[in-house]
Design an enzyme around this catalytic site. Structure first.
Site, PDB file in Angstrom:
ATOM      1  N   ASP A  37       0.816  -1.233   0.000  1.00  0.00           N
ATOM      2  CA  ASP A  37       0.000   0.000   0.000  1.00  0.00           C
ATOM      3  C   ASP A  37       0.840   1.270   0.000  1.00  0.00           C
ATOM      4  OD1 ASP A  37       0.686  -0.233   2.713  1.00  0.00           O
ATOM      5  OD2 ASP A  37      -1.358   0.150   3.449  1.00  0.00           O
ATOM      6  N   GLY A 122      -1.415  -5.572  18.484  1.00  0.00           N
ATOM      7  CA  GLY A 122      -0.102  -6.010  17.996  1.00  0.00           C
ATOM      8  C   GLY A 122      -0.131  -7.316  17.224  1.00  0.00           C
ATOM      9  N   LEU A 125      -3.762  -7.157  13.125  1.00  0.00           N
ATOM     10  CA  LEU A 125      -5.183  -7.127  12.768  1.00  0.00           C
ATOM     11  C   LEU A 125      -5.755  -5.712  12.875  1.00  0.00           C
ATOM     12  CD1 LEU A 125      -6.166 -10.466  14.568  1.00  0.00           C
ATOM     13  CD2 LEU A 125      -5.725 -10.117  12.124  1.00  0.00           C
ATOM     14  N   SER A 127      -5.701  -3.121  15.197  1.00  0.00           N
ATOM     15  CA  SER A 127      -6.408  -2.522  16.331  1.00  0.00           C
ATOM     16  C   SER A 127      -6.249  -1.000  16.311  1.00  0.00           C
ATOM     17  CB  SER A 127      -5.900  -3.101  17.651  1.00  0.00           C
ATOM     18  OG  SER A 127      -4.513  -2.894  17.766  1.00  0.00           O
ATOM     19  N   SER A 128      -5.096  -0.500  15.870  1.00  0.00           N
ATOM     20  CA  SER A 128      -4.897   0.962  15.874  1.00  0.00           C
ATOM     21  C   SER A 128      -5.816   1.649  14.881  1.00  0.00           C
ATOM     22  CB  SER A 128      -3.469   1.363  15.506  1.00  0.00           C
ATOM     23  OG  SER A 128      -2.550   0.465  15.950  1.00  0.00           O
ATOM     24  N   ASP A 172      -5.320  -0.118   6.211  1.00  0.00           N
ATOM     25  CA  ASP A 172      -6.041  -0.515   7.422  1.00  0.00           C
ATOM     26  C   ASP A 172      -7.195   0.438   7.736  1.00  0.00           C
ATOM     27  OD1 ASP A 172      -3.913  -2.219   7.373  1.00  0.00           O
ATOM     28  OD2 ASP A 172      -2.897  -1.346   9.107  1.00  0.00           O
TER      29      ASP A 172
HETATM   30  C1  GLA Z   1       0.441  -2.269   8.417  1.00  0.00           C
HETATM   31  C2  GLA Z   1       0.167  -0.896   7.811  1.00  0.00           C
HETATM   32  C3  GLA Z   1      -0.515  -1.034   6.459  1.00  0.00           C
HETATM   33  C4  GLA Z   1       0.234  -1.991   5.548  1.00  0.00           C
HETATM   34  C5  GLA Z   1       0.557  -3.298   6.273  1.00  0.00           C
HETATM   35  C6  GLA Z   1       1.450  -4.196   5.474  1.00  0.00           C
HETATM   36  O1  GLA Z   1      -0.757  -2.910   8.715  1.00  0.00           O
HETATM   37  O2  GLA Z   1      -0.638  -0.135   8.670  1.00  0.00           O
HETATM   38  O3  GLA Z   1      -0.642   0.240   5.868  1.00  0.00           O
HETATM   39  O4  GLA Z   1       1.389  -1.394   5.033  1.00  0.00           O
HETATM   40  O5  GLA Z   1       1.182  -3.070   7.512  1.00  0.00           O
HETATM   41  O6  GLA Z   1       0.790  -4.627   4.326  1.00  0.00           O
END
Ligand code: GLA
Length: 385
Positions: A37, A122, A125, A127-128, A172
């Protein structure tokens, strides 16, 4: 009592008045398209049935009073003076989002809020992102302001980049804000165009938390990002049209890869091949080729392990065990890596046998009790009460 009722009742008890809204935002599992991304590439995540809930009501002043049911802590700050803190660091997500909303011109009101989440922290998945997106919706609702979901995702990402210091991409926050029940979302992170893709019939998505976490993920992550930028800078010397690794084809890399330092070349090889795999994976889903989709998940893991080097012994083990278990079509690590969780695609009829076998074998080999969850694709964020 369900969780929405529980946060409402905790709010009423703590603040002696009813909550006005409950905002909800889900975590995500990425099916394929890892570390693409921030290279303006392709991703295919889905929202999961784990989320962050925020019960809230506007205040008459400009204070923000947050109580976390998970951390048993209360944090307070004023919208007039938002600073990063080293205590109650979970509140930095709220501070960062409030700051970005104000910077975007939203006239925020102070709020009282009670927060509760069940996205494992952590684990890769998100959470942030769930926390950031839920926060944005809570502030928007209490301030009676509107914002479209793509803008919400971008704003939440800015909060994470600028305030939390993790130079994450958009995946995310985007899937948390825009996920669709029953579907994965194919996102082109360059122009943010996106479309829902149905999951393969008669399969289930299974998340396997290795129960291992690594510190300093954000510095390792930011380092990968710099290596990708270095690859782009060097390749631009021979391919002037290249703006991001998204623009580099496997043929380009075969031809000009020798110009790159060996480590940078490996990083680029992952990103370039992963983008191609996402496109193939979307095609496979649209043609109902579940087995082909699984094969691409396997190949994605190998690339993350060998070229991008963001896997871990526990992730590799869980992926191996998943592939040996009944009904498995494909398995890989998911999210940023360095610990956290795997994702597997499993034939529906064999899910219980799959879960039992992976859980037993992983515990026998590591002494750690993994958390294995079967999840449907959930809806994106919203005000739920
Ligand atoms: C984290 C980042 C995403 C993406 C993934 C790896 O989740 O927040 O933006 O880069 O790692 O694909």
């Amino acid at each position: 009592m369900d969780r929405v009722a529980a946060v409402r009742s905790a709010f009423a008890e703590r603040f002696r008045r009813p909550a006005e809204h409950v905002a909800r935002a889900p975590g995500r599992v990425n099916l394929i398209g890892e570390h693409t991304d921030y290279n303006e590439g392709f991703v295919l995540p889905m929202a999961i049935e784990r989320d962050v809930l925020i019960a809230c009501a506007a205040r008459t002043d400009r204070d923000v009073v947050l109580h976390s049911l998970d951390f048993h802590e209360t944090a307070t700050f004023s919208l007039g003076k938002i600073e990063r803190v080293t205590q109650h660091t979970w509140s930095n997500y709220v501070r960062g989002v409030a700051r970005e909303l104000q910077a975007a011109g939203v006239a925020l009101r102070g709020i009282d809020a009670v927060l509760q989440g069940n996205v494992p922290i952590g684990a890769g998945l998100s959470s942030s992102a769930a926390f950031e997106v839920a926060t944005a919706l809570a502030f928007l609702a209490t301030s009676q302001a509107e914002m479209d979901r793509v803008q919400v995702a971008l704003l939440a990402q800015r909060a994470e980049n600028r305030f939390v210091g993790m130079q994450c991409g958009i995946m995310d926050q985007f899937i948390s804000a825009l996920g669709q029940a029953g579907h994965a979302l194919f996102i082109d992170t360059r122009d943010l165009s996106h479309r829902p893709v149905p999951l393969p019939a008669a399969t289930r998505v299974v998340i396997g938390d290795t129960m291992t976490r690594r510190g300093l993920v954000s510095s390792a992550y930011n380092e990968r990002r710099r290596q990708c930028e270095e690859a782009v800078r060097i390749l631009q010397g021979v391919l002037p049209g290249v703006r991001a690794l998204r623009d580099v084809t496997p043929e380009d890399l075969a031809r000009y890869g020798d110009l790159l330092p060996p480590l940078v070349r490996k990083r680029a090889a992952h990103v370039v091949s992963e983008d191609a795999r996402v496109l193939a994976a979307v095609r496979a889903l649209e043609e109902g080729q579940a087995a082909e989709f699984g094969r691409l998940m396997d190949a994605s893991h190998a690339s993350l392990r060998d070229d991008y080097e963001v896997s871990s012994p526990q992730l590799d083990l869980m992926v191996e065990l998943a592939r040996q278990a009944p009904g498995c079509l494909g398995a890989r690590m998911t999210g940023a890596g360095f610990g956290g969780a795997t994702v597997s695609l499993v034939r529906e009829g064999e899910v219980s046998a799959f879960v039992a076998q992976v859980a037993g074998a992983y515990e026998a080999r590591t002494g750690l009790k993994p958390e294995i969850t079967v999840t449907a694709a959930a809806a994106g964020a919203g005000i739920v009460a």
